[in-house]
Design a protein around this motif. Sequence first.
Motif, mmCIF file in Angstrom:
data_model
loop_
_atom_site.group_PDB
_atom_site.id
_atom_site.type_symbol
_atom_site.label_atom_id
_atom_site.label_comp_id
_atom_site.label_asym_id
_atom_site.label_seq_id
_atom_site.Cartn_x
_atom_site.Cartn_y
_atom_site.Cartn_z
ATOM 1 N N VAL A 119 0.874 -1.167 0.000
ATOM 2 C CA VAL A 119 0.000 0.000 0.000
ATOM 3 C C VAL A 119 0.912 1.217 0.000
ATOM 4 O O VAL A 119 1.708 1.405 0.925
ATOM 5 C CB VAL A 119 -0.923 0.019 1.241
ATOM 6 C CG1 VAL A 119 -1.870 1.213 1.167
ATOM 7 C CG2 VAL A 119 -1.718 -1.276 1.336
ATOM 8 N N SER A 120 0.851 2.030 -1.055
ATOM 9 C CA SER A 120 1.781 3.151 -1.190
ATOM 10 C C SER A 120 1.088 4.491 -1.020
ATOM 11 O O SER A 120 -0.038 4.683 -1.473
ATOM 12 C CB SER A 120 2.452 3.116 -2.559
ATOM 13 O OG SER A 120 3.567 2.271 -2.539
ATOM 14 N N ALA A 121 1.804 5.399 -0.380
ATOM 15 C CA ALA A 121 1.288 6.741 -0.139
ATOM 16 C C ALA A 121 1.886 7.725 -1.129
ATOM 17 O O ALA A 121 3.069 7.657 -1.438
ATOM 18 C CB ALA A 121 1.641 7.174 1.281
ATOM 19 N N GLY A 122 1.059 8.624 -1.620
ATOM 20 C CA GLY A 122 1.518 9.682 -2.508
ATOM 21 C C GLY A 122 1.085 11.040 -1.986
ATOM 22 O O GLY A 122 0.498 11.151 -0.910
ATOM 23 N N GLU A 176 2.921 -4.363 3.121
ATOM 24 C CA GLU A 176 3.942 -3.390 3.508
ATOM 25 C C GLU A 176 3.557 -2.008 2.981
ATOM 26 O O GLU A 176 2.713 -1.885 2.102
ATOM 27 C CB GLU A 176 5.301 -3.785 2.909
ATOM 28 C CG GLU A 176 5.787 -5.173 3.288
ATOM 29 C CD GLU A 176 6.171 -5.275 4.764
ATOM 30 O OE1 GLU A 176 6.274 -4.227 5.437
ATOM 31 O OE2 GLU A 176 6.340 -6.417 5.247
ATOM 32 N N VAL A 177 4.230 -0.988 3.536
ATOM 33 C CA VAL A 177 3.941 0.390 3.125
ATOM 34 C C VAL A 177 5.047 0.906 2.206
ATOM 35 O O VAL A 177 6.229 0.792 2.516
ATOM 36 C CB VAL A 177 3.812 1.322 4.351
ATOM 37 C CG1 VAL A 177 3.509 2.749 3.910
ATOM 38 C CG2 VAL A 177 2.719 0.816 5.280
ATOM 39 N N GLY A 178 4.642 1.434 1.073
ATOM 40 C CA GLY A 178 5.587 2.054 0.153
ATOM 41 C C GLY A 178 5.251 3.526 -0.006
ATOM 42 O O GLY A 178 4.333 4.037 0.650
ATOM 43 N N ALA A 179 6.000 4.210 -0.864
ATOM 44 C CA ALA A 179 5.756 5.640 -1.053
ATOM 45 C C ALA A 179 6.173 6.071 -2.445
ATOM 46 O O ALA A 179 6.983 5.410 -3.099
ATOM 47 C CB ALA A 179 6.538 6.450 -0.025
ATOM 48 N N SER A 229 9.916 14.923 0.758
ATOM 49 C CA SER A 229 9.452 15.802 1.838
ATOM 50 C C SER A 229 9.953 15.329 3.200
ATOM 51 O O SER A 229 9.704 15.981 4.207
ATOM 52 C CB SER A 229 7.925 15.835 1.880
ATOM 53 O OG SER A 229 7.406 16.112 0.608
ATOM 54 N N GLY A 230 10.612 14.163 3.220
ATOM 55 C CA GLY A 230 11.124 13.649 4.478
ATOM 56 C C GLY A 230 10.053 12.981 5.323
ATOM 57 O O GLY A 230 10.256 12.734 6.505
ATOM 58 N N TRP A 231 8.888 12.679 4.736
ATOM 59 C CA TRP A 231 7.808 12.043 5.500
ATOM 60 C C TRP A 231 8.085 10.567 5.728
ATOM 61 O O TRP A 231 7.638 9.981 6.689
ATOM 62 C CB TRP A 231 6.461 12.185 4.781
ATOM 63 C CG TRP A 231 5.990 13.592 4.646
ATOM 64 C CD1 TRP A 231 6.614 14.727 5.106
ATOM 65 C CD2 TRP A 231 4.790 14.021 4.009
ATOM 66 N NE1 TRP A 231 5.886 15.829 4.783
ATOM 67 C CE2 TRP A 231 4.751 15.428 4.113
ATOM 68 C CE3 TRP A 231 3.749 13.355 3.360
ATOM 69 C CZ2 TRP A 231 3.706 16.186 3.583
ATOM 70 C CZ3 TRP A 231 2.711 14.102 2.830
ATOM 71 C CH2 TRP A 231 2.691 15.510 2.952
ATOM 72 N N MET A 232 8.789 9.946 4.749
ATOM 73 C CA MET A 232 9.147 8.539 4.881
ATOM 74 C C MET A 232 10.582 8.333 4.424
ATOM 75 O O MET A 232 11.128 9.138 3.689
ATOM 76 C CB MET A 232 8.180 7.655 4.052
ATOM 77 C CG MET A 232 6.850 7.421 4.761
ATOM 78 S SD MET A 232 5.637 6.537 3.751
ATOM 79 C CE MET A 232 6.376 4.923 3.637
ATOM 80 N N GLU A 233 11.184 7.211 4.867
ATOM 81 C CA GLU A 233 12.567 6.871 4.515
ATOM 82 C C GLU A 233 12.711 6.600 3.014
ATOM 83 O O GLU A 233 11.774 6.085 2.385
ATOM 84 C CB GLU A 233 12.970 5.592 5.257
ATOM 85 C CG GLU A 233 13.038 5.728 6.759
ATOM 86 C CD GLU A 233 14.415 6.172 7.221
ATOM 87 O OE1 GLU A 233 15.358 6.101 6.414
ATOM 88 O OE2 GLU A 233 14.531 6.600 8.386
#
Lengths: 258, 303
Positions: free
Chosen positions: B190-193, B215-218, B225-229
């Motif tokens: 599940v990826s965040a944009g 798992e979480v992707g982006a 933006s530094g919200w995720m690694e």
Amino acid sequence: MKILVCVKQVPDMESRFRPDAAGVWYAETDLAFRVNEYDEYAIEQAVLLKEQLGGEPEITLLSVGPDRVVEAIKKGLAMGADRAVHVRDPEAHLKDPFQIASIIAAYAKGEAFDLIFTGMQSLDRGSTQVGVAVAEALGYPCATTVVAFEYADGTVTVKRELEGGVKGVVRLKTPALVTCQLGLNQPRYPTLPNIMKAKKKEVSVIPVEQLLQQEARLVLAQFSAPAKKGGGVVLEGDVADQVDRLIGILKDKTAVLR
Amino acid sequence: MKALLVGECRDGKLLEYSYELFGFASQLGAETAMVLVGNETALPSYGGTVYLADAGKYGEYNPDLHKRLVQAAVEREKPDYVVFLHTSYGWDLAPRVAALLKAPQVSEVVALAEGGFERPCCSQKMRQVVKPVGAPVVLTLQGGAFPALVPGGTPQQQALDVDGEGRTEFLGYEAAVRKGVDLTRAEIIVSAGRGVGKKENLPVIAELAKVLGGEVGASRPIVDSGWMEAGAQVGVTGQTVSPKLYVACGISGAIQHLAGMKKSGFIVAINKDKDAPIGEVADVLVVADVMQFVPALTAKLAK
């Protein structure tokens, strides 16, 4: 030290795009314009360098386009640029990347800039040509797709972003040009006092005819939406209904829901 | 009609996607020759002429010299087209070659069109057709737009040399940072944009991933933006994934992201913008605000 930052104003990419009357580019009606995202990184890097060098460098912003681009210029001035040049061209969208680069180079030629920052591409045209072509026209060395930038004593050390997360480390001497990739820095939001201060900064206007001597090498023939390839299902309407329909599809078409 | 194809080497190896250049030339119906700054072990499986310049001497990144090497091959081969891939190497070098040849350049070509070339614009949402004026024409091709074609055979080598030095000093490659979860092994991602809106909303994405057992992707903007690694980034400059289910939450679908996930088994995209390019690869496009739809989906799945 003299720094030039090239800035383009582009539409919000969440907009709905429709062809213009000639059918070769987008119609501007109903579009909201903003600073090209890549160029915000270019502006920020120039301001960071000015701060690093104790405020000595003078930062000039340049934007080619119709009168609306003054809004993009104002934002750059509020972020910390010192002065700006608006190359007024109501038909900039019909110029090809080579012509835009020629216009910028014609202005920069007499100014002896030590460093030029551009975005690596624009969100609307995305040619990735203009920055490099400016460097070629001026005879400057150039590095593209930069995600890390350091400057010391006339030497620029950058990291170029390559495929697969690999980076290439490159060193060049000023005068030089770099094209900025997303993530290079964290572009600042202009503060209210800086927005007020920016209003007093000099913006000179140059008609494009004074700088453009080159014929176009590309002709725009058509602008349209891509043909829909994917036959995917589109779920619209009420959220609760969308949830039920999606779960139904996932149960039907995948093995991930039990 | 003749096309001079510019291959790519990294760390002494021919990059596999160089074969897409042959796929393009075949569609164009052009005769081919290749120019490559590399070495004999990096030669393509191809029976035509390869102009080979020694990467040991010229370096893998030295645009001042590489552009003149390509120019030298152009002078010998007199092509109608000089074709690069639209990669960090191609988009860096092609405009320099175009400047040297005083040639038109069309970037990121995705298809042939009547009298010209089709390319994306407006962040991949739209297409334009452009017609080059003059010859030769410099092109860069979007990755994956033209299927790779391995012609087979052994090249006829032609040595390529130029004098002088470049003004950029290449100090070396820096390997990719790989931290966190190996997404390439995940069955569900599940990826965040950007459509997630703010960092504080990210737990909503993590909760959906948890309910689905994934798992979480982006996408890139979330990492920038530094919200995720950086390790969570899916795409050309992050990880290339192919889970059974990929859920793209508020991801518009930049080509760099699509290239990293389009081989997923089943793709669900949630986006407010019905015209977002993610819709091109999605099996299901849910036209909705991520922050309204995702919590509702999670709640229903948790029951």
